[in-house]
Scaffold this motif. Sequence first.
Motif, PDB file in Angstrom:
ATOM      1  N   HIS A 216       0.789  -1.293  -0.352  1.00 29.27           N
ATOM      2  CA  HIS A 216       0.179  -0.014  -0.144  1.00 29.27           C
ATOM      3  C   HIS A 216       0.933   1.176  -0.176  1.00 29.27           C
ATOM      4  CE1 HIS A 216      -3.033   2.985   1.513  1.00 29.27           C
ATOM      5  NE2 HIS A 216      -3.831   2.207   1.004  1.00 29.27           N
ATOM      6  N   PRO A 217       0.691   2.170  -0.773  1.00 29.17           N
ATOM      7  CA  PRO A 217       1.481   3.284  -0.996  1.00 29.17           C
ATOM      8  C   PRO A 217       1.574   4.315   0.078  1.00 29.17           C
ATOM      9  CG  PRO A 217      -0.485   3.553  -2.350  1.00 29.17           C
ATOM     10  CD  PRO A 217      -0.519   2.299  -1.875  1.00 29.17           C
ATOM     11  N   SER A 218       0.528   4.198   1.024  1.00 30.54           N
ATOM     12  CA  SER A 218       0.526   5.174   2.249  1.00 30.54           C
ATOM     13  C   SER A 218       0.960   4.524   3.439  1.00 30.54           C
ATOM     14  CB  SER A 218      -0.799   5.878   2.511  1.00 30.54           C
ATOM     15  OG  SER A 218      -1.205   6.417   1.385  1.00 30.54           O
ATOM     16  N   SER A 219       0.303   3.355   3.701  1.00 34.10           N
ATOM     17  CA  SER A 219       0.907   2.661   4.880  1.00 34.10           C
ATOM     18  C   SER A 219       2.016   1.997   4.840  1.00 34.10           C
ATOM     19  CB  SER A 219      -0.361   1.642   5.243  1.00 34.10           C
ATOM     20  OG  SER A 219      -0.616   0.759   4.485  1.00 34.10           O
ATOM     21  N   GLY A 220       2.635   1.446   3.622  1.00 43.62           N
ATOM     22  CA  GLY A 220       3.631   0.329   3.468  1.00 43.62           C
ATOM     23  C   GLY A 220       3.281  -1.109   4.088  1.00 43.62           C
ATOM     24  N   GLU A 221       2.083  -1.212   4.161  1.00 45.20           N
ATOM     25  CA  GLU A 221       1.740  -2.740   4.583  1.00 45.20           C
ATOM     26  C   GLU A 221       1.510  -3.469   3.165  1.00 45.20           C
ATOM     27  OE1 GLU A 221      -1.129  -2.427   8.304  1.00 45.20           O
ATOM     28  OE2 GLU A 221      -1.439  -0.856   6.652  1.00 45.20           O
ATOM     29  N   LYS A 222       1.646  -4.415   3.422  1.00 43.40           N
ATOM     30  CA  LYS A 222       1.503  -5.689   2.174  1.00 43.40           C
ATOM     31  C   LYS A 222      -0.008  -5.923   2.263  1.00 43.40           C
ATOM     32  CE  LYS A 222       6.097  -7.748   1.427  1.00 43.40           C
ATOM     33  NZ  LYS A 222       6.563  -9.039   1.328  1.00 43.40           N
ATOM     34  N   VAL A 223      -0.389  -6.332   0.971  1.00 43.12           N
ATOM     35  CA  VAL A 223      -1.718  -6.318   0.906  1.00 43.12           C
ATOM     36  C   VAL A 223      -1.890  -7.644  -0.197  1.00 43.12           C
ATOM     37  CG1 VAL A 223      -2.810  -4.104   1.593  1.00 43.12           C
ATOM     38  CG2 VAL A 223      -2.315  -4.699  -0.809  1.00 43.12           C
ATOM     39  N   TRP A 224      -3.139  -8.484   0.077  1.00 41.04           N
ATOM     40  CA  TRP A 224      -3.473  -9.511  -0.839  1.00 41.04           C
ATOM     41  C   TRP A 224      -4.037  -8.964  -2.129  1.00 41.04           C
ATOM     42  CZ3 TRP A 224      -1.308 -14.163  -1.410  1.00 41.04           C
ATOM     43  CH2 TRP A 224      -2.041 -15.078  -2.356  1.00 41.04           C
ATOM     44  N   PHE A 225      -3.597  -8.679  -3.081  1.00 42.81           N
ATOM     45  CA  PHE A 225      -4.269  -7.780  -4.109  1.00 42.81           C
ATOM     46  C   PHE A 225      -4.151  -8.740  -5.678  1.00 42.81           C
ATOM     47  CE2 PHE A 225      -4.654  -4.270  -7.128  1.00 42.81           C
ATOM     48  CZ  PHE A 225      -5.398  -3.565  -6.395  1.00 42.81           C
ATOM     49  N   ASN A 226      -5.175  -9.700  -5.723  1.00 45.02           N
ATOM     50  CA  ASN A 226      -4.970 -10.254  -6.982  1.00 45.02           C
ATOM     51  C   ASN A 226      -6.619 -11.041  -7.118  1.00 45.02           C
ATOM     52  OD1 ASN A 226      -5.146 -13.485  -6.138  1.00 45.02           O
ATOM     53  ND2 ASN A 226      -3.320 -12.676  -5.024  1.00 45.02           N
ATOM     54  N   GLN A 227      -7.061 -11.437  -8.366  1.00 45.60           N
ATOM     55  CA  GLN A 227      -8.179 -12.164  -8.422  1.00 45.60           C
ATOM     56  C   GLN A 227      -8.185 -13.659  -8.947  1.00 45.60           C
ATOM     57  OE1 GLN A 227     -11.273 -10.213 -10.593  1.00 45.60           O
ATOM     58  NE2 GLN A 227     -10.783  -7.974  -9.590  1.00 45.60           N
ATOM     59  N   ALA A 228      -6.906 -14.336  -8.450  1.00 49.62           N
ATOM     60  CA  ALA A 228      -6.753 -15.710  -8.932  1.00 49.62           C
ATOM     61  C   ALA A 228      -7.963 -16.558  -8.634  1.00 49.62           C
ATOM     62  CB  ALA A 228      -5.472 -16.268  -8.294  1.00 49.62           C
ATOM     63  N   HIS A 229      -8.433 -16.550  -7.349  1.00 47.70           N
ATOM     64  CA  HIS A 229      -9.413 -17.075  -6.892  1.00 47.70           C
ATOM     65  C   HIS A 229     -10.631 -16.887  -7.785  1.00 47.70           C
ATOM     66  CE1 HIS A 229     -10.174 -13.409  -4.891  1.00 47.70           C
ATOM     67  NE2 HIS A 229     -11.370 -13.690  -4.525  1.00 47.70           N
ATOM     68  N   LEU A 230     -11.012 -15.727  -8.375  1.00 50.23           N
ATOM     69  CA  LEU A 230     -12.289 -15.458  -9.153  1.00 50.23           C
ATOM     70  C   LEU A 230     -12.018 -16.119 -10.582  1.00 50.23           C
ATOM     71  CD1 LEU A 230     -13.230 -13.423  -7.050  1.00 50.23           C
ATOM     72  CD2 LEU A 230     -13.814 -12.022  -9.037  1.00 50.23           C
ATOM     73  N   PHE A 231     -10.646 -15.876 -11.023  1.00 51.45           N
ATOM     74  CA  PHE A 231     -10.455 -16.413 -12.459  1.00 51.45           C
ATOM     75  C   PHE A 231     -10.155 -17.759 -12.586  1.00 51.45           C
ATOM     76  CE2 PHE A 231     -10.174 -11.882 -13.483  1.00 51.45           C
ATOM     77  CZ  PHE A 231     -10.146 -11.949 -14.834  1.00 51.45           C
ATOM     78  N   HIS A 232      -9.722 -18.551 -11.384  1.00 55.13           N
ATOM     79  CA  HIS A 232      -9.393 -20.097 -11.535  1.00 55.13           C
ATOM     80  C   HIS A 232     -10.667 -20.586 -11.928  1.00 55.13           C
ATOM     81  CE1 HIS A 232      -7.726 -23.881 -10.415  1.00 55.13           C
ATOM     82  NE2 HIS A 232      -6.603 -23.070 -10.742  1.00 55.13           N
ATOM     83  N   CYS A 233     -10.418 -21.560 -12.805  1.00 54.59           N
ATOM     84  CA  CYS A 233     -11.541 -22.383 -13.238  1.00 54.59           C
ATOM     85  C   CYS A 233     -12.355 -23.302 -12.105  1.00 54.59           C
ATOM     86  CB  CYS A 233     -11.061 -23.443 -14.531  1.00 54.59           C
ATOM     87  SG  CYS A 233      -9.863 -24.538 -13.946  1.00 54.59           S
ATOM     88  N   SER A 234     -11.676 -23.438 -10.959  1.00 57.56           N
ATOM     89  CA  SER A 234     -12.283 -24.311 -10.012  1.00 57.56           C
ATOM     90  C   SER A 234     -13.343 -23.361  -9.262  1.00 57.56           C
ATOM     91  CB  SER A 234     -11.094 -24.787  -9.027  1.00 57.56           C
ATOM     92  OG  SER A 234     -10.351 -23.483  -8.449  1.00 57.56           O
ATOM     93  N   SER A 235     -13.291 -22.314  -9.566  1.00 51.67           N
ATOM     94  CA  SER A 235     -14.169 -21.412  -8.832  1.00 51.67           C
ATOM     95  C   SER A 235     -15.593 -21.470  -9.713  1.00 51.67           C
ATOM     96  CB  SER A 235     -14.001 -19.847  -8.916  1.00 51.67           C
ATOM     97  OG  SER A 235     -12.842 -19.678  -7.985  1.00 51.67           O
ATOM     98  N   MET A 236     -15.655 -22.190 -10.870  1.00 52.08           N
ATOM     99  CA  MET A 236     -16.916 -22.496 -11.824  1.00 52.08           C
ATOM    100  C   MET A 236     -17.537 -23.532 -11.166  1.00 52.08           C
ATOM    101  SD  MET A 236     -15.956 -21.063 -15.424  1.00 52.08           S
ATOM    102  CE  MET A 236     -17.381 -21.684 -16.051  1.00 52.08           C
ATOM    103  N   ASP A 237     -18.563 -23.929 -11.453  1.00 54.09           N
ATOM    104  CA  ASP A 237     -19.142 -25.273 -11.456  1.00 54.09           C
ATOM    105  C   ASP A 237     -18.484 -26.437 -12.047  1.00 54.09           C
ATOM    106  OD1 ASP A 237     -21.374 -27.369 -12.260  1.00 54.09           O
ATOM    107  OD2 ASP A 237     -21.812 -26.907 -10.312  1.00 54.09           O
ATOM    108  N   SER A 238     -18.109 -27.301 -11.136  1.00 56.71           N
ATOM    109  CA  SER A 238     -17.113 -28.247 -11.750  1.00 56.71           C
ATOM    110  C   SER A 238     -17.657 -28.992 -12.853  1.00 56.71           C
ATOM    111  CB  SER A 238     -16.688 -29.472 -10.691  1.00 56.71           C
ATOM    112  OG  SER A 238     -17.902 -29.970 -10.072  1.00 56.71           O
TER     113      SER A 238
END
Length: 317
Positions: A216-238
């Motif tokens: 984060h540019p202000s706090s300097g803290e690391k943040v989880w910032f991605n959409q792997a879980h949304l895009f990954h095919c396992s998030s769709m009905d199997s």
Amino acid sequence: MDQLLAIDMDFCTDNSDCRVHDMSAQKQSGLAWVKANTDLINDWVNQDGLALLRGLNIVSTHQFSTILETIFGEPLKQYVYRSSPRTALKNNIYTTTEYHADQVILQHNENAYSNSWPKRMGFFCVVPATTGGNTPLADSRAVYNHIPMRIREKFERLGVMYVRNYGDIDLPWQEVFQTQSKSDVEQYCHANDIQFEWVDGDKLQTRQCRPAVVTHPSSGEKVWFNQAHLFHCSSMDSAVVQSMRSSIGEANLPRNAYFGDGTDIDPQDIAAINDVYRGLTFSYQWQRNDILLLDNMLYTHGREAYSGPRKVLVGMA
């Protein structure tokens, strides 16, 4: 002014630290109050990462866009390189994602799959749903800290590759890039480090590698910032995924996520990430005229399934 402000823990659906600022007692219009208290509102968001403004008198979409531009201090951002269907209203105000009411939208930071994303977001509840329909939130710093170290370190080291195939199943590229011109798409991709390929003349596939973790540019803290879980095919009905794999092949799935080096992400790791989100998510019960302000890097958002009419708008900067 202090007597006009309240933080009410009862508005939250769990014991998380809520930031609900109730202005029901003040008699000014919503816009007039915001103009008089812009610094205070930004202090709330800077300190807490979010603020829910409740009880303001807001009479139009135009007034909502003006309120956001007053708070953000800049014009609202046009929503290009889209990942979900929306309706554009005036002044760069949009409907929230228009998926069916019975579908849950998983937690995500807006445009985390891109190299350009909004820093601030504002949601406006025009009509709350009859049941459900709230906008769950989760602290991206807490998500980072709670993901198992083995998974977190691999994502942090390799990043995420987002693969999209536009058209028959997913959004058409004309809607995603807001143009009818292939050359405009190519220029956008070149400018934003997106690999692209035209297939069979008019079908488009893109690949983009992005970090899974940012600072984060202000706090300097690391943040989880991605959409792997949304895009990954396992998030769709199997069953749906297996059917599509058989008919069109995995490379042609509407969207998928891999590690940045192109290797597969274990579906069990995606499940573990979703478990972390479920454990950290909280929500507010939407009320008419609520405005929810978010630091898009510090907080994810999603959507509950719902019944009845629901109208929530969004603007970004």
